[in-house]
Design an enzyme around this catalytic site. Structure first.
Site, PDB file in Angstrom:
ATOM      1  CB  SER A 111      51.981  87.571 142.670  1.00 20.65           C
ATOM      2  OG  SER A 111      50.827  88.016 142.000  1.00 20.65           O
ATOM      3  CB  CYS A 129      53.568  94.539 136.504  1.00 22.77           C
ATOM      4  SG  CYS A 129      53.336  93.536 135.021  1.00 22.77           S
TER       5      CYS A 129
END
Lengths: 274, 305
Positions: free
Chosen positions: B19, B128
């Protein structure tokens, strides 16, 4: 897929020649296995050493010249790790290339004057631009302003001098042409009516020059386009690492950032905040 | 030859995009040959648009890159309208990646992706390092289990949980995700780091710290893949610095069932096709099948870790 990458292909090229150019730059000639499709001047390639080693990500370079269908020339100033590795290669070595990328300059139609403003290796997109203009019969309306710190950094200037178009040089130390920077030269030429103020002004070069040029162009209301370079991760629009702030009222203003690699690297000055 | 099963999903290859490294939409698929990519994992989408972090957003160091993009994306409404309709016809399963600030955000994203026919699986970006609160779920097993349970209840599609390397021990987190209903684990996200320019006394990334990726993180990712695959029964998807067929096979031996390729795509957008060709060659030469490789690490008996 954005038009800017629709025809790009990745391949290994063979380093054909590496020629020193000035005190800190090289002309790098690559022979590709597959001929790339036609592309606009100012389109770029991502280059890295072909067989591992060197930088983890590739570096973007405008295509300087298309020597024939499968051979491309790049003008590369050695500035950091990426360029040091490329310029340490020898003929026969493999170079990883993805090309053509980016929008490049839309070549102005023959009836429209163009002023190209190049600082140092910022000349890279303009050799092909000048060739296209000359092929279209617009040589007299194509003005090339080439500036650098000193005469030896007017890289490969003979290639431009050999073209049949008005050319002016400027150096900070006065060793060639106008003694001063490109914005001073522009001011001087415009005031003496040596340049058409209604021209399309296209600039490429170091960030300091581009900022000075942008300020000047805005103050004078010039129609200006910039070819920008930012840090890039991929060059083909997937990493979002090359943002350039957009002008909210401009054509890119629906989002606060444009991607330099696929929305640029050439931007109308009026479309970005720079 | 490269066919791979990942839970209920049948993939043409064990090679996936990571991703954030192959775009918000399927455009970059044009660089790859059909059959080489197992699934296209797209960049994180959040409920609302996010403008991302200040540039510079990516800088390089010897062996890797540091990024701090900050999840720039145009938000769910845009994605539903502009991206989702293109997904069903791309010829490869698409994995949507969900981001958010709180558990409710993740649930919202999972519900939305669940309704999109072109989405084959959903990966939760719970790790993240570049957004505020980006790692709150990845370092606390209880919080992780809560958000995964919420998302599990919201979809019958395959649900993958992407874990963080920035933890003292990954096994309890891997187990928490499994018990909460995850179908697979992606191990791992980027490693929090800091690069400085001593001349300016400033961080080299516009947002200060960033996430490390690339070849330098592969040994760390390999250890985490091994540790997490020992701790759970669901498949583990490796992510961390793979750039060659050998790297992919190493990850399989460590316990991964599939491998995401990320930073390597930046240098060479068709790298997954090159790796696939090499994998086929190696498997043919060695007379091996992929599934024979998974989790076959021979740990020296005299060494503890």
């Amino acid at each position: 897929m954005p038009a800017a990458v629709a025809s790009a292909r990745s391949q290994l090229a063979r380093l054909d020649a590496l020629t020193a150019c000035g005190p800190d730059a090289f002309l790098l000639d690559l022979e590709l296995e597959q001929a790339p499709p036609d592309f606009a001047p100012g389109a770029f390639a991502m280059l890295s050493p072909g067989h591992g080693g060197g930088p983890v990500i590739a570096r973007p370079f405008s295509v300087y010249d298309r020597l024939d269908e499968r051979r491309l020339r790049f003008l590369i100033q050695v500035l950091g790790r990426g360029t040091r590795h490329l310029c340490a290669l020898v003929p026969g070595d493999a170079v990883q290339i993805t090309v053509p990328l980016g929008n490049g300059f839309e070549v102005a139609p023959a009836g429209e004057p163009v002023v190209m403003v190049a600082g140092g290796v910022g000349s890279a997109p303009f050799l092909m631009y000048a060739q296209r203009r000359i092929a279209a019969g617009a040589a007299a309306d194509t003005h090339f302003l080439f500036g650098a710190r000193s005469a030896d950094r007017l890289y490969d200037q003979d290639a431009f001098a050999a073209l049949d178009m008005p050319m002016h040089t400027a150096t900070d130390d006065g060793s060639s042409g106008y003694h001063g920077n490109l914005v001073q030269l522009l001011t001087d030429l415009l005031e003496r009516a040596q340049l058409p103020a209604e021209a399309r002004f296209c600039a490429c070069g170091p960030e300091g020059l581009l900022h000075a040029f942008a300020t000047f162009a805005r103050a004078r209301g010039l129609r200006a386009e910039l070819s920008l370079e930012t840090y890039m991760g991929c060059g083909f629009g997937v990493c979002n690492a090359c943002p350039i702030p957009t002008e909210p009222s401009g054509p890119l203003g629906h989002w606060p950032w444009a991607r330099t690699c696929v929305d640029g690297p050439v931007f109308a000055l009026s479309s970005i905040r720079f | 030859m490269l066919e791979t099963r990942l839970g209920e999903l049948h993939l043409a290859s064990p090679l996936l995009t990571a991703s954030g490294t192959f775009g918000h939409d399927p455009a970059a698929l044009a660089f790859l040959h059909p059959g080489d990519l197992g699934a296209l994992v797209l960049k994180t989408v959040t409920p609302e648009p996010r403008h991302g972090n200040a540039p510079p957003r990516m800088v390089e160091f010897e062996g890797g890159v540091m990024n701090s993009i900050g999840l720039e994306n145009k938000g769910l409404a845009y994605w539903r309208e502009q991206v989702a309709p293109k997904l069903a016809s791309v010829g490869v399963p698409v994995v949507a990646n969900a981001g958010g600030h709180c558990a409710a955000d993740y649930r919202l994203m999972v519900e939305a992706f669940s309704d999109m026919p072109g989405v084959a699986a959903i990966e939760l970006n719970l790790s993240c390092p570049n957004v505020v609160g980006g790692t709150q779920f990845s370092s606390d097993a209880v919080a992780l289990a809560e958000v995964v349970s919420l998302c599990r209840a919201a979809t019958s599609k395959a649900l993958w949980v992407k874990l963080s390397p920035n933890v003292p021990a990954i096994a309890p987190l891997a187990q928490a995700a499994e018990q909460a209903g995850a179908d697979a684990l992606t191990v791992c996200n980027t490693l929090a780091g800091l690069l400085i320019d001593w001349r300016t006394r400033k961080p080299r990334l516009g947002n200060g710290c960033g996430g490390m990726s690339g070849p330098a993180v592969r040994p760390l990712a390999t250890r985490l893949v091994w540790e997490s695959s020992q701790a759970v029964k669901i498949p583990v998807i490796a992510s961390g610095g793979a750039e060659s067929a050998d790297d992919v096979l190493d990850f399989l031996v460590a316990g991964a069932s599939a491998v995401q390729v990320g930073t390597a795509c930046f240098r060479r957008p068709d790298v997954i096709s090159l790796i696939a060709a090499d994998l086929r060659r190696i498997l043919a030469e060695e007379g091996l099948r992929l599934e024979q490789m998974v989790g076959t690490l021979r740990w020296p008996e005299t060494v503890s870790c």
